[in-house]
Every structure is written in structure tokens, then in C-alpha cells.
Design a protein around this motif. Structure first.
Motif, mmCIF file in Angstrom:
data_model
loop_
_atom_site.group_PDB
_atom_site.id
_atom_site.type_symbol
_atom_site.label_atom_id
_atom_site.label_comp_id
_atom_site.label_asym_id
_atom_site.label_seq_id
_atom_site.Cartn_x
_atom_site.Cartn_y
_atom_site.Cartn_z
ATOM 1 N N THR A 146 0.832 -1.204 0.000
ATOM 2 C CA THR A 146 0.000 0.000 0.000
ATOM 3 C C THR A 146 0.866 1.254 0.000
ATOM 4 O OG1 THR A 146 -1.686 -1.204 1.272
ATOM 5 C CG2 THR A 146 -1.877 1.197 1.183
ATOM 6 N N VAL A 147 1.864 1.293 0.891
ATOM 7 C CA VAL A 147 2.724 2.468 0.994
ATOM 8 C C VAL A 147 3.543 2.646 -0.293
ATOM 9 C CG1 VAL A 147 4.651 3.522 2.256
ATOM 10 C CG2 VAL A 147 2.850 2.310 3.501
ATOM 11 N N SER B 53 -5.776 -5.007 -4.750
ATOM 12 C CA SER B 53 -6.686 -4.099 -4.053
ATOM 13 C C SER B 53 -5.923 -3.036 -3.279
ATOM 14 C CB SER B 53 -7.590 -4.902 -3.103
ATOM 15 O OG SER B 53 -8.453 -5.748 -3.824
ATOM 16 N N THR B 54 -4.857 -3.434 -2.567
ATOM 17 C CA THR B 54 -4.075 -2.450 -1.824
ATOM 18 C C THR B 54 -3.295 -1.534 -2.772
ATOM 19 O OG1 THR B 54 -2.315 -4.121 -1.537
ATOM 20 C CG2 THR B 54 -3.877 -3.832 0.277
ATOM 21 N N MET B 55 -2.932 -2.040 -3.947
ATOM 22 C CA MET B 55 -2.275 -1.190 -4.943
ATOM 23 C C MET B 55 -3.212 -0.072 -5.382
ATOM 24 S SD MET B 55 -1.052 -2.129 -8.816
ATOM 25 C CE MET B 55 -2.758 -2.145 -9.386
ATOM 26 N N TYR B 56 -4.465 -0.420 -5.692
ATOM 27 C CA TYR B 56 -5.418 0.603 -6.106
ATOM 28 C C TYR B 56 -5.715 1.573 -4.961
ATOM 29 C CZ TYR B 56 -6.439 -1.760 -10.536
ATOM 30 O OH TYR B 56 -6.349 -2.301 -11.782
ATOM 31 N N ALA B 57 -5.809 1.051 -3.726
ATOM 32 C CA ALA B 57 -6.044 1.919 -2.580
ATOM 33 C C ALA B 57 -4.890 2.910 -2.420
ATOM 34 C CB ALA B 57 -6.209 1.086 -1.310
ATOM 35 N N GLY B 58 -3.658 2.415 -2.528
ATOM 36 C CA GLY B 58 -2.499 3.290 -2.428
ATOM 37 C C GLY B 58 -2.473 4.326 -3.534
ATOM 38 N N THR B 59 -2.860 3.924 -4.744
ATOM 39 C CA THR B 59 -2.877 4.852 -5.872
ATOM 40 C C THR B 59 -3.827 6.020 -5.604
ATOM 41 O OG1 THR B 59 -2.395 3.050 -7.416
ATOM 42 C CG2 THR B 59 -3.308 5.073 -8.339
ATOM 43 N N ALA C 192 -2.539 9.842 -5.135
ATOM 44 C CA ALA C 192 -2.970 10.896 -6.063
ATOM 45 C C ALA C 192 -3.598 12.059 -5.303
ATOM 46 C CB ALA C 192 -3.954 10.323 -7.076
ATOM 47 N N TRP C 193 -4.398 11.750 -4.279
ATOM 48 C CA TRP C 193 -4.999 12.812 -3.471
ATOM 49 C C TRP C 193 -3.926 13.609 -2.729
ATOM 50 C CZ3 TRP C 193 -4.577 13.047 1.884
ATOM 51 C CH2 TRP C 193 -5.262 14.096 2.497
ATOM 52 N N GLY D 146 9.349 10.457 -0.170
ATOM 53 C CA GLY D 146 9.299 10.142 1.261
ATOM 54 C C GLY D 146 8.663 8.797 1.549
ATOM 55 N N LEU D 147 7.522 8.524 0.927
ATOM 56 C CA LEU D 147 6.849 7.245 1.180
ATOM 57 C C LEU D 147 7.603 6.069 0.559
ATOM 58 C CD1 LEU D 147 3.067 8.152 0.855
ATOM 59 C CD2 LEU D 147 4.432 7.833 2.920
ATOM 60 N N ALA D 148 8.358 6.318 -0.509
ATOM 61 C CA ALA D 148 9.176 5.252 -1.085
ATOM 62 C C ALA D 148 10.241 4.798 -0.081
ATOM 63 C CB ALA D 148 9.836 5.720 -2.375
ATOM 64 N N LEU D 149 10.842 5.743 0.614
ATOM 65 C CA LEU D 149 11.820 5.380 1.649
ATOM 66 C C LEU D 149 11.147 4.650 2.808
ATOM 67 C CD1 LEU D 149 14.059 8.583 1.768
ATOM 68 C CD2 LEU D 149 14.643 6.336 0.820
ATOM 69 N N LEU D 150 9.940 5.088 3.162
ATOM 70 C CA LEU D 150 9.196 4.379 4.211
ATOM 71 C C LEU D 150 8.875 2.951 3.774
ATOM 72 C CD1 LEU D 150 7.769 4.495 6.961
ATOM 73 C CD2 LEU D 150 5.735 5.377 5.779
#
Length: 443
Positions: free
Chosen positions: A243-244, A369-375, A379-380, A398-402
Motif C-alpha cells: 500500500t505504501v 486491491s491495496t495497490m489501487y487503494a495506495g494509488t 494521487a490525493w 518520502g513514502l518510497a523510503l518508508l
């Protein structure tokens, strides 16, 4: 490794891996049916975008209203996939794959026949339902039938063909629509899917002898079974990381065109060429990730050691694309960005196919499903910034490092579990070699 890591004995031929677990036992052409479907699914996902103005004019509606057909496809896929993944896990791949493929044929034919917005949106929703049925079953089928020595390469090849659908299939669909109208693109998808069905019937055969009832895993309620992946510590961490990662990856990608136009004033044609780099990076990452993953497992590393690296590379690629000096360096960042994306997805599919073999399709469905949720969240979040380049850098980088830190935790957990219980590694990576020899026919 966990309470759900011990697989039941397979009771269908399509669930039995081939006896030959060496790299030489991998016949790519035997997977032609599912690989063709992955290519078509990749094409379907983004086909409407370049055709949107033409479709809107044809069905006498606005482009914003016509875009709801894209939302319908994605939303239905994301919501339905875990439920349909469970059906695949419980009732076998053959039925789910064939039913999903036939439904995909009908939905694309209905889209081609649409004369109004309502039928178009409904047909796209049904297409999402069809892909949600067949997609997780495809990934599970590849994971459980490809020889262990090349499992990563097989999954990587499937992901590369899915990416080819986006990079090659979408422009081909646009070209065909320019020659014969937008409906011809959907007819082509229907015909191509119908052509894949005989290949599926040859590839995924009938039942093997039933395993003894006492040897099978106990059945639980549907809701509990759908959520079982979240109860497994390894899968739960992997889904959270997924998700992240995709909040950073695809959330930032939503604004990549805007960032490049803002920074370098690129034309629409130039942005089309950037799309080629996106696809090339994804394909290369999928193939490279599968090959490197196989090498790691052949050396006794079952902990997905490259998973954190993909997060780091994603952060580097996004940062360079958003703020790197010069167009050439920014485009290099885009390529690294999607190389990391392809490698990460291949590793995640490998994990979903090995940690809990009896939940392969359900776990794969949750990845989507988590991929679409993360997308959506990404985007928001990026769009909330006044400067999209700043938003892409801060949210994406930032989230890529997380995600890289979370991936390191997943890898460490797999390593500790493998060290504590070596037998679990054997169980999750080659679950049914012995029982495969008793099947009346191989897949």
C-alpha cells in the motif's frame, strides 16, 4: 512460518506443480494462454484514456462522464478481487480462469455495442469483475506450476507481458480505433480473449485424484478466509508495504506528465515517448527482478533480499524525475522509477505465491486491491500540494523510503522464520513436489 503456511494437499491437477523443478522444465509456450490474457488485461486497464474524447462524442456525453467507465473498471476490480480470489483458491483455477475469460469476452463485446453511457459503464464494470476473477487465478497458477528454480522468472515474464499490454497494446488499440473507430479496439480485445480460451483449456486440465479428506486444510467461513492473509504476520506486513509503495509509486505517477510539462514544457507527443520509458522500465524491472530473485533462492536466500532495494530505487527515481537537473537526467529517473516498480511487483507476487500456498489467489488479489487503494491515496496527497513537483518529491520520495524500511522488516521476518524453522522454507517454496508424482496427469 505462520499458522496458515502449511498448504493442503492439492486435489486438482491445475493445483499440482510440475514434477520437474529444474529450470529446464520451464516451457514458456505452455503458459501462452495466461500470458496472452495478462497482455490483454494490461491493454484493457488503460485503453479508454486515449480514446476518451472520441468515446464521449460517440455516446453523446462529456469526457468527465465517459471517464466514469475507467472508475467503474478499477473500483469493481479492487472490491471484488479478494472475494473472487477465494473462489479460485477453493474451487480451482480452471473454472475461475475460463469463467473470467468468457465474461471478459462478453463485457468487451458489450462495450463495443454501447450506444449510451449506461451500457458502456456497466460493460466496463463487468470487465473489471472478469479481470478480478481471472487475474489472481493467473498469478496463483503460475506460482504453483512453474518450476521452483524459475518461479521468479515466470512471474516476472507475466508481469512484463502485462506491462507490454500498457506500452504496446494501448497504442495498437488507439491505432486500430483511428482506422476503424473506437469500437474496433474493444472487438479486438474480445476476439483476442476468445482466442486465449482454447489455450487455457489445454493448459489447465481436469481433476487429479482427490486427496484424503483428513489431509486437507480445514475450511473456514468465507469472510474469515478472505481476511486470513491479514492474519498472517508476513502477508500483513507485505500488504501494508504494498500500500505504501504504491501510494508513492502510482500516486506520484498520476502527476508525472504534469511535472514534466511544468519543468520542461514537453509536448503531448513527447509525453507519449515518456510513456515508452515507463513501459521499458517496468518490463526490464519485472524480468530482472524475477531472474535475480531466482538466483537468490538458488543460493538459499528465501527472504526476498532485493525487496528493500526496490523501495530505495523508487525514492531515487522519483526524486531525480521531480527535481533532477536537466531533461535527460529526469528521464533517466523515470526509467529507474519504473524499473523499481517492476522488480517490486514481481517480488511481491513471488511472496504471495509462497508464504501461504492455500491462499495464493486471495493473497494476489489483496495485492491488487491495496495497490489501487495506495494509488488513490497517493494521487490525493500529491494533488493537495500547490506545486505538483514538490508534492511528487515529498509524497513519492518520502513514502518510497518508508516502503523500503517496511520491506526490510518483511525480509528480516522471512529470514528469522527461515532460520527458526528450516522446514517451513521447504514447505512454502516447493509444497507439493512429492504429491505431484501421484497425479494422473501433469498440468
Amino acid at each position: 512460518m505462520s499458522s496458515i503456511s502449511d498448504p493442503p494437499l492439492p486435489d486438482r491437477a491445475e493445483d499440482v506443480p510440475p514434477v520437474d523443478t529444474s529450470a529446464r522444465g520451464f516451457d514458456r509456450w505452455r503458459y501462452a494462454g495466461v500470458f496472452l490474457l495478462l497482455f490483454l488485461f494490461g491493454t484493457e486497464t488503460f485503453l479508454v484514456s486515449p480514446l476518451l474524447p472520441t468515446i464521449a462524442d460517440s455516446v453523446h456525453t462529456s469526457e468527465a462522464a465517459a471517464a466514469s467507465s475507467v472508475t467503474a473498471y478499477v473500483l469493481v476490480y479492487a472490491v471484488a478481487a479478494p472475494f473472487l480470489g477465494l473462489l479460485s483458491d477453493r474451487f480451482g483455477r480452471r473454472r475461475t480462469l475460463v469463467a473470467g475469460s468468457l465474461l471478459f469476452v462478453l463485457s468487451n463485446a458489450a462495450a463495443a455495442l454501447s450506444t449510451g453511457l449506461t451500457l458502456l459503464v456497466v460493460s466496463r464494470a463487468v470487465a473489471g469483475l472478469a479481470a478480478a476473477a481471472a487475474g489472481p487465478a493467473i498469478w496463483a497458477h503460475i506460482a504453483e506450476t512453474a518450476p521452483e528454480a524459475v518461479r521468479g522468472r515466470a512471474l516476472g515474464l507475466g508481469m512484463a507481458l502485462f506491462s507490454c499490454g500498457q506500452v504496446i497494446g494501448v497504442p495498437l488499440g488507439g491505432f486500430l480505433a483511428g482506422l476503424a473507430g473506437w469500437r474496433s479496439a474493444f472487438w479486438a480485445l474480445a476476439v483476442g480473449t476468445a482466442a486465449a480460451v482454447p489455450l487455457l483449456l489445454r493448459q489447465v486440465r481436469g481433476r487429479a485424484p482427490q486427496a484424503p479428506a483428513e489431509a486437507r486444510a480445514p475450511r473456514v467461513g468465507a469472510v474469515r478466509a478472505i481476511l486470513a492473509g491479514w492474519a498472517d504476520p508476513t502477508l500483513r506486513r507485505a500488504l501494508l508495504v504494498n500500500t505504501v509503495f504504491n501510494t508513492a509509486n502510482l500516486g506520484a505517477y498520476t502527476f508525472l506528465g504534469a511535472v514534466l510539462v511544468q519543468r520542461f514544457d514537453l509536448s503531448v507527443q513527447a509525453l507519449g515517448l515518456v510513456g515508452v520509458l515507463v513501459g521499458a522500465g517496468s518490463i526490464a524491472g519485472s524480468l530482472l527482478g524475477g531472474r535475480l530473485g531466482d538466483r537468490a533462492r538458488s543460493a538459499g536466500r528465501f527472504d526476498l533480499p532485493l525487496l528493500p532495494l526496490w523501495g530505495v530505487l523508487l525514492a531515487v527515481g522519483i526524486t531525480v524525475a521531480a527535481k533532477g537537473p536537466g531533461l535527460v537526467l529526469a528521464l533517466a529517473g523515470v526509467t529507474v522509477w519504473f524499473l523499481a516498480s517492476g522488480g517490486f511487483v514481481t517480488d511481491q507476487q513471488t511472496l504471495a505465491g509462497t508464504v501461504a500456498p492455500e491462499l495464493r489467489a486471495t493473497s494476489s488479489a489483496w495485492l491488487t486491491s491495496t495497490m489501487y487503494a495506495g494509488t488513490g491515496v497517493g494521487a490525493w496527497a500529491v494533488g493537495a500540494f500547490g506545486d505538483v513537483a514538490d508534492g511528487t518529491l515529498l509524497v513519492g520520495g518520502g513514502l518510497a523510503l518508508l516502503a523500503a524500511l517496511g520491506a526490510a522488516a518483511v525480509s528480516l521476518g522471512l529470514r528469522r522464520a527461515s532460520a527458526a524453522s528450516p522446514a517451513a522454507t521447504t514447505t512454502t517454496t516447493a509444497p507439493a513436489t512429492a504429491t505431484a508424482t501421484t497425479a494422473t496427469e501433469k498440468v
